[in-house]
Design a protein around this motif. Sequence first.
Motif, PDB file in Angstrom:
ATOM      1  N   ARG A 112       0.840  -1.203   0.000  1.00  0.00           N
ATOM      2  CA  ARG A 112       0.000   0.000   0.000  1.00  0.00           C
ATOM      3  C   ARG A 112       0.874   1.252   0.000  1.00  0.00           C
ATOM      4  NH1 ARG A 112      -2.154   3.354   4.142  1.00  0.00           N
ATOM      5  NH2 ARG A 112      -4.061   4.421   3.484  1.00  0.00           N
ATOM      6  N   LEU A 113       1.909   1.266   0.847  1.00  0.00           N
ATOM      7  CA  LEU A 113       2.814   2.408   0.889  1.00  0.00           C
ATOM      8  C   LEU A 113       3.522   2.579  -0.451  1.00  0.00           C
ATOM      9  CD1 LEU A 113       4.271   4.685   2.321  1.00  0.00           C
ATOM     10  CD2 LEU A 113       5.815   2.985   3.334  1.00  0.00           C
ATOM     11  N   ASN A 114       3.913   1.484  -1.057  1.00  0.00           N
ATOM     12  CA  ASN A 114       4.555   1.527  -2.378  1.00  0.00           C
ATOM     13  C   ASN A 114       3.640   2.193  -3.405  1.00  0.00           C
ATOM     14  OD1 ASN A 114       6.297   1.076  -4.501  1.00  0.00           O
ATOM     15  ND2 ASN A 114       5.790  -1.079  -4.724  1.00  0.00           N
ATOM     16  N   ARG A 115       2.353   1.808  -3.395  1.00  0.00           N
ATOM     17  CA  ARG A 115       1.394   2.402  -4.340  1.00  0.00           C
ATOM     18  C   ARG A 115       1.213   3.903  -4.067  1.00  0.00           C
ATOM     19  NH1 ARG A 115      -1.466  -2.475  -3.235  1.00  0.00           N
ATOM     20  NH2 ARG A 115      -2.816  -1.337  -1.786  1.00  0.00           N
ATOM     21  N   THR A 120       4.735   4.006  11.936  1.00  0.00           N
ATOM     22  CA  THR A 120       4.518   3.380  13.239  1.00  0.00           C
ATOM     23  C   THR A 120       3.070   3.458  13.687  1.00  0.00           C
ATOM     24  OG1 THR A 120       5.128   3.508  15.595  1.00  0.00           O
ATOM     25  CG2 THR A 120       5.176   5.551  14.347  1.00  0.00           C
ATOM     26  N   ALA A 121       2.664   2.482  14.479  1.00  0.00           N
ATOM     27  CA  ALA A 121       1.334   2.494  15.077  1.00  0.00           C
ATOM     28  C   ALA A 121       1.413   2.808  16.565  1.00  0.00           C
ATOM     29  CB  ALA A 121       0.651   1.141  14.873  1.00  0.00           C
ATOM     30  N   PHE A 122       2.612   3.171  17.056  1.00  0.00           N
ATOM     31  CA  PHE A 122       2.755   3.498  18.468  1.00  0.00           C
ATOM     32  C   PHE A 122       1.959   4.753  18.813  1.00  0.00           C
ATOM     33  CE2 PHE A 122       6.383   0.686  18.174  1.00  0.00           C
ATOM     34  CZ  PHE A 122       6.327   0.015  19.393  1.00  0.00           C
ATOM     35  N   ASP A 123       1.587   4.864  20.076  1.00  0.00           N
ATOM     36  CA  ASP A 123       0.690   5.944  20.466  1.00  0.00           C
ATOM     37  C   ASP A 123       1.411   7.284  20.572  1.00  0.00           C
ATOM     38  OD1 ASP A 123       2.064   5.998  22.879  1.00  0.00           O
ATOM     39  OD2 ASP A 123       0.573   4.789  23.925  1.00  0.00           O
ATOM     40  N   GLU A 124       0.637   8.311  20.877  1.00  0.00           N
ATOM     41  CA  GLU A 124       1.148   9.677  20.871  1.00  0.00           C
ATOM     42  C   GLU A 124       2.267   9.884  21.889  1.00  0.00           C
ATOM     43  OE1 GLU A 124       1.268  12.973  18.766  1.00  0.00           O
ATOM     44  OE2 GLU A 124      -0.302  11.478  18.487  1.00  0.00           O
ATOM     45  N   LEU A 181       2.170   8.184  11.230  1.00  0.00           N
ATOM     46  CA  LEU A 181       1.349   7.335  12.085  1.00  0.00           C
ATOM     47  C   LEU A 181       0.400   6.503  11.223  1.00  0.00           C
ATOM     48  CD1 LEU A 181       0.649   6.653  15.041  1.00  0.00           C
ATOM     49  CD2 LEU A 181      -1.060   8.475  14.969  1.00  0.00           C
ATOM     50  N   LYS A 182       0.407   5.191  11.446  1.00  0.00           N
ATOM     51  CA  LYS A 182      -0.482   4.291  10.698  1.00  0.00           C
ATOM     52  C   LYS A 182      -1.914   4.411  11.193  1.00  0.00           C
ATOM     53  CE  LYS A 182       2.949   0.683   9.790  1.00  0.00           C
ATOM     54  NZ  LYS A 182       3.245  -0.739  10.002  1.00  0.00           N
ATOM     55  N   PRO A 183      -2.916   4.243  10.324  1.00  0.00           N
ATOM     56  CA  PRO A 183      -2.792   4.085   8.875  1.00  0.00           C
ATOM     57  C   PRO A 183      -2.344   5.377   8.217  1.00  0.00           C
ATOM     58  CG  PRO A 183      -5.103   4.267   9.490  1.00  0.00           C
ATOM     59  CD  PRO A 183      -4.334   4.193  10.771  1.00  0.00           C
ATOM     60  N   THR A 236     -16.463   2.272  14.050  1.00  0.00           N
ATOM     61  CA  THR A 236     -15.127   2.398  13.474  1.00  0.00           C
ATOM     62  C   THR A 236     -15.279   2.697  11.990  1.00  0.00           C
ATOM     63  OG1 THR A 236     -12.955   1.329  13.261  1.00  0.00           O
ATOM     64  CG2 THR A 236     -14.912  -0.076  12.957  1.00  0.00           C
ATOM     65  N   THR A 237     -14.171   2.729  11.277  1.00  0.00           N
ATOM     66  CA  THR A 237     -14.194   2.898   9.823  1.00  0.00           C
ATOM     67  C   THR A 237     -13.282   1.844   9.201  1.00  0.00           C
ATOM     68  OG1 THR A 237     -12.282   4.398   9.747  1.00  0.00           O
ATOM     69  CG2 THR A 237     -14.463   5.392  10.103  1.00  0.00           C
ATOM     70  N   LEU A 238     -13.417   1.625   7.910  1.00  0.00           N
ATOM     71  CA  LEU A 238     -12.538   0.660   7.246  1.00  0.00           C
ATOM     72  C   LEU A 238     -11.080   1.110   7.319  1.00  0.00           C
ATOM     73  CD1 LEU A 238     -14.438  -0.519   4.028  1.00  0.00           C
ATOM     74  CD2 LEU A 238     -14.416  -1.526   6.310  1.00  0.00           C
ATOM     75  N   GLU A 239     -10.841   2.413   7.285  1.00  0.00           N
ATOM     76  CA  GLU A 239      -9.476   2.910   7.355  1.00  0.00           C
ATOM     77  C   GLU A 239      -8.851   2.569   8.704  1.00  0.00           C
ATOM     78  OE1 GLU A 239     -12.005   4.610   5.966  1.00  0.00           O
ATOM     79  OE2 GLU A 239     -11.171   4.285   3.956  1.00  0.00           O
ATOM     80  N   LEU A 240      -9.599   2.738   9.785  1.00  0.00           N
ATOM     81  CA  LEU A 240      -9.077   2.449  11.120  1.00  0.00           C
ATOM     82  C   LEU A 240      -8.876   0.954  11.356  1.00  0.00           C
ATOM     83  CD1 LEU A 240     -11.112   4.976  13.302  1.00  0.00           C
ATOM     84  CD2 LEU A 240      -8.716   5.134  12.596  1.00  0.00           C
TER      85      LEU A 240
END
Length: 252
Positions: free
Chosen positions: A15-18, A78-82, A97-99, A186-190
């Motif tokens: 996904r990041l590559n795209r 990263t998905a680490f918190d704030e 921050l992911k996503p 929630t959302t699909l993105e989350l």
Amino acid sequence: MNVLIIEDEKPSARRLNRMLAELGVTVNEMLHSVAEAVAWFKSNAHPDLIFLDIQLSDGLSFEIFDEIEVKSAIIFTTAFDEYALQAFKLNSVDYLLKPIDDEDLEKAVNKFKERTPKPQDVALNFEDIRKLLGATPVEREYKKRFTTKIGQHIKMIPIDEIECFYSENKGTYAGTIEGRNYLLDTTLELLENDLEPETFFRVSRKYYVNINAIADIIAYTNSRLKIKLNNWDEQEIIVSRERVKDFKTWIA
């Protein structure tokens, strides 16, 4: 610009590559573990820019720099918190921050392009961040259940009972093995950070599917694919054309 992605989740790396391709940035290589990265650096010229996930499948990505002196510029994904991200700010390390958001990615790339080229002080940055996050890798946790409100009751839905997630009328739903649909908060993105990437794949803007629930895959118009699930069959699930290649890799 020579760019490298180091990310253990292959769907996230693709996904990041795209996303980078849409910004006109070509990724030269995608690596997925500490061991793979160390071996690669020993036999290849170091890139201008690395997109680096902190938690890889075989340890923290900082372990790469215990063996290799890397002078590339680094943008962490990263998905680490704030709270953890304060270390990045203090050490002047860019992070996403992911996503990952399209706009945030574009800003990070432009910041790299505009900055004065200089070697990255890897040892200083990583030592402080390692202390904050802890030197011992932690296993990535994915959601084992979701909850939904039904009247005055809260129902728990085990992840194993969910065959798909989908969006409809601005809501996000879970389709279950019982053929039921439950509205989620929630959302699909989350969901990207909540779902085990080996089990769930986003086949289109509207659907995530569970690989264990796929009953049949059928060739469809315009080089797309149609998916039939074991139990949930309320709507047609179509793999969008731009995701067909990644989908075939995912199920292989």
